[in-house]
Scaffold this active site. Sequence first.
Site, mmCIF file in Angstrom:
data_model
loop_
_atom_site.group_PDB
_atom_site.id
_atom_site.type_symbol
_atom_site.label_atom_id
_atom_site.label_comp_id
_atom_site.label_asym_id
_atom_site.label_seq_id
_atom_site.Cartn_x
_atom_site.Cartn_y
_atom_site.Cartn_z
ATOM 1 N N TRP A 40 -7.487 1.285 12.006
ATOM 2 C CA TRP A 40 -7.005 1.420 10.624
ATOM 3 C C TRP A 40 -7.732 0.486 9.675
ATOM 4 O O TRP A 40 -8.023 -0.656 10.050
ATOM 5 C CB TRP A 40 -5.517 1.064 10.600
ATOM 6 C CG TRP A 40 -4.951 0.831 9.228
ATOM 7 C CD1 TRP A 40 -4.934 -0.340 8.534
ATOM 8 C CD2 TRP A 40 -4.311 1.813 8.386
ATOM 9 N NE1 TRP A 40 -4.324 -0.160 7.309
ATOM 10 C CE2 TRP A 40 -3.932 1.143 7.199
ATOM 11 C CE3 TRP A 40 -4.029 3.173 8.532
ATOM 12 C CZ2 TRP A 40 -3.273 1.814 6.160
ATOM 13 C CZ3 TRP A 40 -3.372 3.825 7.487
ATOM 14 C CH2 TRP A 40 -3.002 3.154 6.324
ATOM 15 N N ASN A 42 -7.404 -0.729 5.299
ATOM 16 C CA ASN A 42 -6.999 -0.519 3.911
ATOM 17 C C ASN A 42 -7.900 -1.338 2.985
ATOM 18 O O ASN A 42 -9.112 -1.092 2.988
ATOM 19 C CB ASN A 42 -5.489 -0.642 3.677
ATOM 20 C CG ASN A 42 -4.795 -1.894 4.145
ATOM 21 O OD1 ASN A 42 -4.565 -2.071 5.326
ATOM 22 N ND2 ASN A 42 -4.419 -2.761 3.235
ATOM 23 N N ASP A 43 -7.382 -2.250 2.201
ATOM 24 C CA ASP A 43 -8.139 -2.832 1.078
ATOM 25 C C ASP A 43 -9.534 -3.375 1.430
ATOM 26 O O ASP A 43 -9.703 -4.041 2.450
ATOM 27 C CB ASP A 43 -7.403 -4.050 0.504
ATOM 28 C CG ASP A 43 -5.945 -3.816 0.246
ATOM 29 O OD1 ASP A 43 -5.466 -2.704 0.454
ATOM 30 O OD2 ASP A 43 -5.272 -4.783 -0.162
ATOM 31 N N GLU A 216 -0.650 -6.424 -7.194
ATOM 32 C CA GLU A 216 -1.456 -6.645 -6.008
ATOM 33 C C GLU A 216 -2.927 -6.712 -6.423
ATOM 34 O O GLU A 216 -3.345 -6.129 -7.432
ATOM 35 C CB GLU A 216 -1.249 -5.514 -4.993
ATOM 36 C CG GLU A 216 0.172 -5.483 -4.437
ATOM 37 C CD GLU A 216 0.346 -4.537 -3.248
ATOM 38 O OE1 GLU A 216 0.920 -4.965 -2.234
ATOM 39 O OE2 GLU A 216 -0.069 -3.376 -3.334
ATOM 40 N N TRP A 290 -1.238 4.288 0.000
ATOM 41 C CA TRP A 290 -0.018 4.114 0.788
ATOM 42 C C TRP A 290 0.825 5.382 0.726
ATOM 43 O O TRP A 290 0.888 6.039 -0.306
ATOM 44 C CB TRP A 290 0.808 2.922 0.273
ATOM 45 C CG TRP A 290 0.085 1.632 0.419
ATOM 46 C CD1 TRP A 290 -0.377 0.829 -0.582
ATOM 47 C CD2 TRP A 290 -0.293 0.995 1.647
ATOM 48 N NE1 TRP A 290 -1.023 -0.263 -0.057
ATOM 49 C CE2 TRP A 290 -0.981 -0.185 1.303
ATOM 50 C CE3 TRP A 290 -0.117 1.310 3.004
ATOM 51 C CZ2 TRP A 290 -1.492 -1.065 2.268
ATOM 52 C CZ3 TRP A 290 -0.635 0.440 3.958
ATOM 53 C CH2 TRP A 290 -1.308 -0.736 3.581
HETATM 54 C C1 FRU Z 1 -2.640 -3.749 -1.018
HETATM 55 C C2 FRU Z 1 -1.934 -4.665 -0.035
HETATM 56 C C3 FRU Z 1 -2.168 -6.125 -0.420
HETATM 57 C C4 FRU Z 1 -2.003 -6.838 0.890
HETATM 58 C C5 FRU Z 1 -2.579 -5.844 1.867
HETATM 59 C C6 FRU Z 1 -1.911 -5.844 3.212
HETATM 60 O O1 FRU Z 1 -2.921 -2.490 -0.493
HETATM 61 O O2 FRU Z 1 -0.567 -4.353 0.026
HETATM 62 O O3 FRU Z 1 -1.314 -6.590 -1.429
HETATM 63 O O4 FRU Z 1 -2.676 -8.060 0.910
HETATM 64 O O5 FRU Z 1 -2.475 -4.573 1.281
HETATM 65 O O6 FRU Z 1 -2.612 -5.081 4.137
#
Ligand code: FRU
Length: 459
Positions: A40, A42-43, A216, A290
């Site tokens: 996986w 994400n950011d 965020e 998300w």
């Molecule tokens: C944004 C977030 C951030 C956090 C991270 C956790 O998508 O929620 O605020 O640091 O992802 O994976």
Amino acid sequence: MNHHSETPLSRAESVLWANAPAARKSPYALSYHIAAPSGWINDPNGLVRYGGRYHVFYQHYPFAPQWGPMHWGHASSADLVHWRHEPIALAPDQPYEKGCFSGSGADDGDTLALIYTAHDEDNPIKETQCVARSSDGGRTFVKSPLNPVVPHPPEGCSTDFRDPKVWRQDGHWFMVVGTAREGRGCAALYAGDDLEHWTYRGILAESDGTMGSMWECPNFCRVDGQDLLIISPMEMEGHKNIALFGAFDAAAGRMTLDRYQELDLGEDFYAAQVMEDGDRVLLIGWMDMWGKPYPTQKDGWAGALTLPRQLSVRDGRLCQLPPKELEALRQSVLVDSDAPGALDGVHGDRMELDIQCGGTAELCLSDADGELLRVTLTPERATFALPTGRTMSRDLSGAQSDIRVFVDRCSVECFVGGGEACFTQRVYPKENQFSYALSGDVTRVRAWTLGDAFEECPC
Ligand code: FRU
């Protein structure tokens, strides 16, 4: 591997690569976007140019294609186009953290430094800011004995206190951290002479009640003389990742805000981070969101980063376009024509399209089951329509009349009107078959097949 030498990092690394061959066989495996070898992501995190290479880190769970205790994955590139996977940079392996959340990278001379959020749901002070440093160009990182370097949120702020982004200005380090005050999103400002010692300078900027309950991934940057605060606000009606235009007063530690612009009108764009690169500012987002279905989970991977974009401000509008370097991805010219029918019969799933328009034009991407995305350009407006009936549009200045599109198997990124309107969407075409239909007032249509961005991996 010798059991005794196993560490959380080495364990993560071996599972990641053990699962990589299967993920690579996914029919939707991306060809020129940054994604993890498996698992996986994400950011985007830690974007920095260091030691002659671009470094891109990302929120990563290497053990399964779903969110879990966060690690930092890592890729690097000499040219912003061709990437290689680097060892996982951070694992949650300290008593003060159960996850290494988002943060930034910094060229600190002898070391490449990462400033990240240590997250621990079981600690009443849930989120603190920490530093890790690499003296070998980003291959291995050592966490600072001074961690956490910011051990609690400012008084009056929420324990949602994360995603530090640092920059250098007037001989000092500055850092913004996303948080909230009385239910309103805000960015806390810190300053320091080094990355381990920070002084709280106050709230840089905050929501007026309409800009979300928590901010965020805040980023401060200056583009063409315009100060921008880029945030990913939680629970902001109709918006998810915006650039706030304003003026930063470093002495006062405040930024006055006057307006904002959504960065991307598509559904799959979030948590964008900027990177200073000489006199230009680049930006990369998470190319997912998300709470969406992630159809590639069944193939052992989920999540990717967008292409880098170069920012400019033209007539008060933020424009984003892929940097010139990306032309190096082009393999062969499929189309170069002035006929609107030029894309009939074109089927590539790794493509770049550059459509120059005279007036109104429409581009439709479909698979065997029907439309996936329709882009309509008029001199005044760009409109993006999804088969769900969802339509997003943005008015254009008319300075440029073009549609640029990058397709990579299960993603589409559109840059319309000289990058004034951007739209990023994950699409999952049946049997990987895209078809393209173009109509309207078109002056030149070019299409290229695009190649791979990643060097051979060890799997
Ligand atoms: C944004 C977030 C951030 C956090 C991270 C956790 O998508 O929620 O605020 O640091 O992802 O994976």
